[in-house]
Design a protein around this motif. Structure first.
Motif, PDB file in Angstrom:
ATOM      1  N   ASN A 158     -45.394  43.046  -2.030  1.00  0.00           N
ATOM      2  CA  ASN A 158     -44.433  43.212  -0.948  1.00  0.00           C
ATOM      3  C   ASN A 158     -45.002  44.175   0.089  1.00  0.00           C
ATOM      4  OD1 ASN A 158     -42.546  41.446  -1.935  1.00  0.00           O
ATOM      5  ND2 ASN A 158     -41.375  43.029  -3.025  1.00  0.00           N
ATOM      6  N   ALA A 159     -45.077  43.709   1.321  1.00  0.00           N
ATOM      7  CA  ALA A 159     -45.689  44.498   2.394  1.00  0.00           C
ATOM      8  C   ALA A 159     -44.968  45.832   2.551  1.00  0.00           C
ATOM      9  CB  ALA A 159     -45.666  43.717   3.697  1.00  0.00           C
ATOM     10  N   VAL A 160     -45.730  46.883   2.881  1.00  0.00           N
ATOM     11  CA  VAL A 160     -45.135  48.226   3.001  1.00  0.00           C
ATOM     12  C   VAL A 160     -44.920  48.640   4.459  1.00  0.00           C
ATOM     13  CG1 VAL A 160     -46.013  49.107   0.816  1.00  0.00           C
ATOM     14  CG2 VAL A 160     -47.477  49.198   2.868  1.00  0.00           C
ATOM     15  N   CYS A 161     -45.365  47.763   5.400  1.00  0.00           N
ATOM     16  CA  CYS A 161     -45.407  48.158   6.811  1.00  0.00           C
ATOM     17  C   CYS A 161     -44.141  47.809   7.600  1.00  0.00           C
ATOM     18  CB  CYS A 161     -46.595  47.468   7.480  1.00  0.00           C
ATOM     19  SG  CYS A 161     -46.825  45.755   6.964  1.00  0.00           S
ATOM     20  N   CYS A 162     -43.490  46.685   7.238  1.00  0.00           N
ATOM     21  CA  CYS A 162     -42.501  46.064   8.122  1.00  0.00           C
ATOM     22  C   CYS A 162     -41.395  46.990   8.662  1.00  0.00           C
ATOM     23  CB  CYS A 162     -41.926  44.832   7.458  1.00  0.00           C
ATOM     24  SG  CYS A 162     -43.178  43.864   6.588  1.00  0.00           S
ATOM     25  N   PRO A 163     -40.704  47.759   7.775  1.00  0.00           N
ATOM     26  CA  PRO A 163     -39.624  48.602   8.319  1.00  0.00           C
ATOM     27  C   PRO A 163     -40.133  49.617   9.350  1.00  0.00           C
ATOM     28  CG  PRO A 163     -39.523  48.501   5.924  1.00  0.00           C
ATOM     29  CD  PRO A 163     -40.831  47.896   6.331  1.00  0.00           C
TER      30      PRO A 163
ATOM     31  N   HIS B 268     -53.475  42.957   5.552  1.00  0.00           N
ATOM     32  CA  HIS B 268     -52.863  42.046   6.510  1.00  0.00           C
ATOM     33  C   HIS B 268     -51.435  41.755   6.052  1.00  0.00           C
ATOM     34  CE1 HIS B 268     -53.590  38.673   9.574  1.00  0.00           C
ATOM     35  NE2 HIS B 268     -52.300  38.847   9.409  1.00  0.00           N
ATOM     36  N   CYS B 269     -50.494  41.882   6.980  1.00  0.00           N
ATOM     37  CA  CYS B 269     -49.109  41.573   6.635  1.00  0.00           C
ATOM     38  C   CYS B 269     -48.722  40.274   7.328  1.00  0.00           C
ATOM     39  CB  CYS B 269     -48.180  42.693   7.070  1.00  0.00           C
ATOM     40  SG  CYS B 269     -46.446  42.248   6.932  1.00  0.00           S
ATOM     41  N   PHE B 270     -48.247  39.302   6.537  1.00  0.00           N
ATOM     42  CA  PHE B 270     -47.851  38.015   7.111  1.00  0.00           C
ATOM     43  C   PHE B 270     -46.367  38.009   7.457  1.00  0.00           C
ATOM     44  CE2 PHE B 270     -51.758  37.323   4.867  1.00  0.00           C
ATOM     45  CZ  PHE B 270     -52.471  36.563   5.765  1.00  0.00           C
ATOM     46  N   ASN B 271     -45.741  39.188   7.355  1.00  0.00           N
ATOM     47  CA  ASN B 271     -44.327  39.305   7.719  1.00  0.00           C
ATOM     48  C   ASN B 271     -44.209  39.912   9.120  1.00  0.00           C
ATOM     49  OD1 ASN B 271     -41.539  39.017   7.097  1.00  0.00           O
ATOM     50  ND2 ASN B 271     -41.426  41.212   6.691  1.00  0.00           N
ATOM     51  N   CYS B 272     -44.762  41.116   9.334  1.00  0.00           N
ATOM     52  CA  CYS B 272     -44.641  41.747  10.657  1.00  0.00           C
ATOM     53  C   CYS B 272     -45.954  41.683  11.448  1.00  0.00           C
ATOM     54  CB  CYS B 272     -44.183  43.194  10.537  1.00  0.00           C
ATOM     55  SG  CYS B 272     -45.426  44.357   9.971  1.00  0.00           S
ATOM     56  N   GLY B 273     -47.024  41.263  10.803  1.00  0.00           N
ATOM     57  CA  GLY B 273     -48.283  41.095  11.529  1.00  0.00           C
ATOM     58  C   GLY B 273     -49.175  42.327  11.557  1.00  0.00           C
TER      59      GLY B 273
HETATM   60 ZN   LIG Z   1     -45.362  44.173   7.659  1.00  0.00          ZN
END
Ligand SMILES: [Zn+2]
Length: 344
Positions: A28-33, A57-62
């Motif tokens: 689970n990406a740690v960057c998005c929030p 690389h995060c495929f949720n927020c980029g």
């Molecule tokens: Zn992210």
């Protein structure tokens, strides 16, 4: 040996993770929030390692960040580390580790993995812009009875009053009247010796806004004039501040990640001098996040910014006072920030 940073990163990864093909590990990406996106619950964050190099690389927020042995830890990578749960001390230790690894990597090897280049398109100045230099030549060709146009006199007077070195910095004037440009001094924005934008400052108080500008996002003013062997760089908010002490300017109190990266690439101590108006607080917070030094010089209570101080006390005194008042400890920076901004 070269994979010590890679090892530290792998230890920080969440326990729930999957190792897929081609060397990617997903979790689970740690960057998005942190990037105004909702939290990832579908394992869309990925890390790939290869001989000490790490890419995220995060495929949720980029969000993307990477590290290659021999390079410094970028701001984006440092932020990633803290989102993965690394405390300040660990991040600091890894920054030093990256410097140590630099000694072990041959420069030829590094050239194979070039740093992501920051590019800007060349951009023309406003119509019929004429430089101060060109005006000087033109005036020298005229007879004694030639009446120097009022706006030229005003512009030169203005720059003079702000104590900026005409020999070192270029200024332009135009008679083009859109946006009141004919009542503004045009400061060209150079990047790698090419003009990529400008800002135009009005010299008359009734012309609003004070600045009319056109330049690329993430532009850092005056990078071109930084000497290769300098031990530090002073980061200011406005171009007149930067020109008065040969620092760089952010064009405001916000700093983007790309701006941090460009300043970090100078590879020297970064000293931030925030303006003493309330917006300066934001800059102090970002400086702490970037691990930069912040200076709260003695004149800050009475002068609104660096240029104001240089006009009153001279460049040498201002530079010395900036160096004397720099703080590296996060705690001390926080305390001084409170003292400066809460009293206003
Ligand atoms: Zn992210």
């Amino acid at each position: 040996m070269l994979d010590s940073i890679q090892q530290s990163v792998l230890q920080l990864l969440p326990a729930r993770r999957k190792t897929g093909q081609n060397g990617w590990t997903s979790f689970n990406a740690v960057c998005c929030p942190h990037n105004s996106e909702s939290a990832d619950t579908r394992g869309r964050g990925g890390i790939k390692t290869n001989a000490g190099a790490v890419s995220y690389h995060c495929f949720n927020c980029g969000y993307k960040a990477s590290y290659v042995p021999g390079r410094h830890l970028t701001f984006k990578f440092r932020k990633l580390l803290s989102w993965l749960g690394a405390d300040d001390l660990t991040v600091r230790r890894l920054v030093i580790e990256a410097v140590r690894l630099k000694e072990l990597v041959a420069p030829e090897e590094l050239e194979q993995v070039p740093e992501e280049e920051i590019k800007y398109e060349a951009k023309p100045l406003p119509k019929s812009s004429v430089s101060f230099d060109e005006w000087t030549t033109y005036l020298a060709m005229q007879g004694n009875d030639y009446l120097v146009p009022d706006r030229v006199v005003r512009a030169v007077h203005y720059v003079n009053h702000r104590k900026i070195d005409f020999q070192k910095y270029k200024f332009y004037l135009t008679d083009y009247e859109a946006y009141n440009l004919h009542r503004r001094i045009i400061i060209p924005y150079y990047y790698k010796n090419k003009i990529v934008g400008y800002t135009a400052r009005s010299w008359e108080p009734d012309v609003k806004p004070k600045y009319w500008s056109s330049y690329p996002a993430d532009f850092v003013f005056n990078l071109d004039n930084q000497l290769p062997d300098s031990k530090f760089v002073v980061v200011c908010e406005g171009p007149f501040d930067a020109m008065s002490i040969d620092g760089v300017a952010l064009n405001g109190s916000e700093v983007s990640d790309t701006q941090v990266e460009q300043i970090d690439r100078l590879r020297r101590e970064v000293i931030v001098v925030p303006d003493s108006d309330r917006a300066g607080r934001k800059l102090v917070d970002r400086a702490i996040e970037a691990g930069w030094t912040v200076s709260f010089p003695v004149w800050q209570e009475s002068c609104k910014d660096i240029n104001d101080a240089v006009v009153r006390y001279g460049e040498l005194f201002v530079l010395k006072s900036i160096l004397a008042a720099r703080e590296t400890s996060k705690l001390k920076i926080e305390l001084k920030k409170k003292r400066l901004y809460n009293t206003r």
